[in-house]
Design a protein around this motif. Structure first.
Motif, PDB file in Angstrom:
ATOM      1  N   ALA A  53       0.837  -1.205   0.000  1.00 53.18           N
ATOM      2  CA  ALA A  53       0.000   0.000   0.000  1.00 53.18           C
ATOM      3  C   ALA A  53       0.872   1.256   0.000  1.00 53.18           C
ATOM      4  O   ALA A  53       0.572   2.241  -0.683  1.00 53.18           O
ATOM      5  CB  ALA A  53      -0.934   0.001   1.200  1.00 53.18           C
ATOM      6  N   ARG A  54       1.959   1.230   0.755  1.00 57.57           N
ATOM      7  CA  ARG A  54       2.863   2.381   0.801  1.00 57.57           C
ATOM      8  C   ARG A  54       3.493   2.620  -0.564  1.00 57.57           C
ATOM      9  O   ARG A  54       3.621   3.762  -1.010  1.00 57.57           O
ATOM     10  CB  ARG A  54       3.943   2.127   1.852  1.00 57.57           C
ATOM     11  CG  ARG A  54       4.745   3.341   2.229  1.00 57.57           C
ATOM     12  CD  ARG A  54       5.651   3.047   3.396  1.00 57.57           C
ATOM     13  NE  ARG A  54       6.724   2.163   3.059  1.00 57.57           N
ATOM     14  CZ  ARG A  54       7.859   2.539   2.449  1.00 57.57           C
ATOM     15  NH1 ARG A  54       8.036   3.793   2.123  1.00 57.57           N
ATOM     16  NH2 ARG A  54       8.793   1.678   2.186  1.00 57.57           N
ATOM     17  N   GLN A  55       3.877   1.565  -1.260  1.00 53.38           N
ATOM     18  CA  GLN A  55       4.453   1.712  -2.599  1.00 53.38           C
ATOM     19  C   GLN A  55       3.430   2.267  -3.578  1.00 53.38           C
ATOM     20  O   GLN A  55       3.757   3.119  -4.413  1.00 53.38           O
ATOM     21  CB  GLN A  55       4.974   0.364  -3.090  1.00 53.38           C
ATOM     22  CG  GLN A  55       6.221  -0.090  -2.371  1.00 53.38           C
ATOM     23  CD  GLN A  55       6.624  -1.502  -2.754  1.00 53.38           C
ATOM     24  OE1 GLN A  55       5.922  -2.190  -3.483  1.00 53.38           O
ATOM     25  NE2 GLN A  55       7.763  -1.948  -2.248  1.00 53.38           N
ATOM     26  N   ARG A  56       2.161   1.806  -3.475  1.00 53.13           N
ATOM     27  CA  ARG A  56       1.127   2.332  -4.370  1.00 53.13           C
ATOM     28  C   ARG A  56       0.903   3.823  -4.119  1.00 53.13           C
ATOM     29  O   ARG A  56       0.747   4.607  -5.057  1.00 53.13           O
ATOM     30  CB  ARG A  56      -0.178   1.567  -4.173  1.00 53.13           C
ATOM     31  CG  ARG A  56      -0.186   0.209  -4.841  1.00 53.13           C
ATOM     32  CD  ARG A  56      -1.584  -0.376  -4.882  1.00 53.13           C
ATOM     33  NE  ARG A  56      -2.207  -0.475  -3.569  1.00 53.13           N
ATOM     34  CZ  ARG A  56      -2.133  -1.550  -2.767  1.00 53.13           C
ATOM     35  NH1 ARG A  56      -1.452  -2.614  -3.156  1.00 53.13           N
ATOM     36  NH2 ARG A  56      -2.728  -1.557  -1.603  1.00 53.13           N
ATOM     37  N   ARG A  57       0.879   4.236  -2.851  1.00 53.89           N
ATOM     38  CA  ARG A  57       0.712   5.663  -2.530  1.00 53.89           C
ATOM     39  C   ARG A  57       1.874   6.477  -3.079  1.00 53.89           C
ATOM     40  O   ARG A  57       1.674   7.565  -3.615  1.00 53.89           O
ATOM     41  CB  ARG A  57       0.609   5.860  -1.019  1.00 53.89           C
ATOM     42  CG  ARG A  57      -0.748   5.515  -0.450  1.00 53.89           C
ATOM     43  CD  ARG A  57      -0.903   6.011   0.967  1.00 53.89           C
ATOM     44  NE  ARG A  57       0.149   5.542   1.867  1.00 53.89           N
ATOM     45  CZ  ARG A  57       0.083   4.441   2.603  1.00 53.89           C
ATOM     46  NH1 ARG A  57      -0.980   3.671   2.545  1.00 53.89           N
ATOM     47  NH2 ARG A  57       1.066   4.087   3.401  1.00 53.89           N
ATOM     48  N   ARG A  58       3.094   5.950  -2.976  1.00 54.67           N
ATOM     49  CA  ARG A  58       4.261   6.664  -3.489  1.00 54.67           C
ATOM     50  C   ARG A  58       4.173   6.802  -5.008  1.00 54.67           C
ATOM     51  O   ARG A  58       4.448   7.868  -5.560  1.00 54.67           O
ATOM     52  CB  ARG A  58       5.536   5.917  -3.118  1.00 54.67           C
ATOM     53  CG  ARG A  58       6.778   6.679  -3.497  1.00 54.67           C
ATOM     54  CD  ARG A  58       8.079   6.003  -3.103  1.00 54.67           C
ATOM     55  NE  ARG A  58       7.939   5.009  -2.077  1.00 54.67           N
ATOM     56  CZ  ARG A  58       8.420   3.760  -2.189  1.00 54.67           C
ATOM     57  NH1 ARG A  58       9.036   3.369  -3.263  1.00 54.67           N
ATOM     58  NH2 ARG A  58       8.285   2.903  -1.190  1.00 54.67           N
ATOM     59  N   GLU A  59       3.746   5.739  -5.691  1.00 56.01           N
ATOM     60  CA  GLU A  59       3.605   5.811  -7.149  1.00 56.01           C
ATOM     61  C   GLU A  59       2.516   6.802  -7.544  1.00 56.01           C
ATOM     62  O   GLU A  59       2.668   7.553  -8.500  1.00 56.01           O
ATOM     63  CB  GLU A  59       3.281   4.428  -7.701  1.00 56.01           C
ATOM     64  CG  GLU A  59       4.437   3.466  -7.622  1.00 56.01           C
ATOM     65  CD  GLU A  59       4.030   2.035  -7.918  1.00 56.01           C
ATOM     66  OE1 GLU A  59       2.832   1.794  -8.194  1.00 56.01           O
ATOM     67  OE2 GLU A  59       4.903   1.160  -7.874  1.00 56.01           O
ATOM     68  N   ARG A  60       1.427   6.832  -6.786  1.00 59.01           N
ATOM     69  CA  ARG A  60       0.339   7.765  -7.079  1.00 59.01           C
ATOM     70  C   ARG A  60       0.810   9.205  -6.906  1.00 59.01           C
ATOM     71  O   ARG A  60       0.472  10.083  -7.690  1.00 59.01           O
ATOM     72  CB  ARG A  60      -0.838   7.482  -6.140  1.00 59.01           C
ATOM     73  CG  ARG A  60      -2.170   7.611  -6.813  1.00 59.01           C
ATOM     74  CD  ARG A  60      -3.326   7.213  -5.921  1.00 59.01           C
ATOM     75  NE  ARG A  60      -3.182   5.877  -5.389  1.00 59.01           N
ATOM     76  CZ  ARG A  60      -3.319   5.549  -4.105  1.00 59.01           C
ATOM     77  NH1 ARG A  60      -3.622   6.463  -3.220  1.00 59.01           N
ATOM     78  NH2 ARG A  60      -3.169   4.317  -3.690  1.00 59.01           N
ATOM     79  N   ARG A  61       1.597   9.463  -5.880  1.00 59.34           N
ATOM     80  CA  ARG A  61       2.120  10.819  -5.655  1.00 59.34           C
ATOM     81  C   ARG A  61       3.043  11.244  -6.782  1.00 59.34           C
ATOM     82  O   ARG A  61       3.058  12.399  -7.181  1.00 59.34           O
ATOM     83  CB  ARG A  61       2.871  10.890  -4.340  1.00 59.34           C
ATOM     84  CG  ARG A  61       2.008  11.358  -3.192  1.00 59.34           C
ATOM     85  CD  ARG A  61       2.817  11.462  -1.963  1.00 59.34           C
ATOM     86  NE  ARG A  61       2.984  10.078  -1.539  1.00 59.34           N
ATOM     87  CZ  ARG A  61       3.852   9.636  -0.657  1.00 59.34           C
ATOM     88  NH1 ARG A  61       4.667  10.446  -0.086  1.00 59.34           N
ATOM     89  NH2 ARG A  61       3.935   8.378  -0.340  1.00 59.34           N
TER      90      ARG A  61
END
Length: 88
Positions: A53-61
């Motif tokens: 989930a943290r990686q997905r949030r970073r990619e979204r940012r």
């Protein structure tokens, strides 16, 4: 393997439920445990749900960042220009 302190050896023996006397030779079981610990390596598996989930949030940012071609200077009018003329 480096030499462990008597405090460390005592704690290891206590964890195993044994008595440790620094005046006595090592117990064979304690020596075996220490040799196994010396060769131990961490087991690294795939990322857990929190890390994914943290990686997905970073990619979204990274996607929602301001593009490189954008310049704030494009929004500031020069003294000889009027905004109404530029954006029509």
């Amino acid at each position: 393997m480096h030499t462990l302190s008597t405090r460390t050896l005592s704690a290891l023996a206590y964890d195993r439920g044994e008595e440790y006397d620094p005046g006595q030779p090592f117990a064979p079981d304690l020596l075996e445990t220490l040799s196994l610990v010396e060769r131990a390596a961490p087991v690294i598996g795939e990322a857990g749900p929190y890390e994914r989930a943290r990686q997905r949030r970073r990619e979204r940012r990274q996607i929602t960042q301001i593009p490189d071609w954008f310049s704030a200077q494009d929004l500031i009018e020069a003294p000889w220009e009027h905004a109404a003329e530029r954006f029509v």
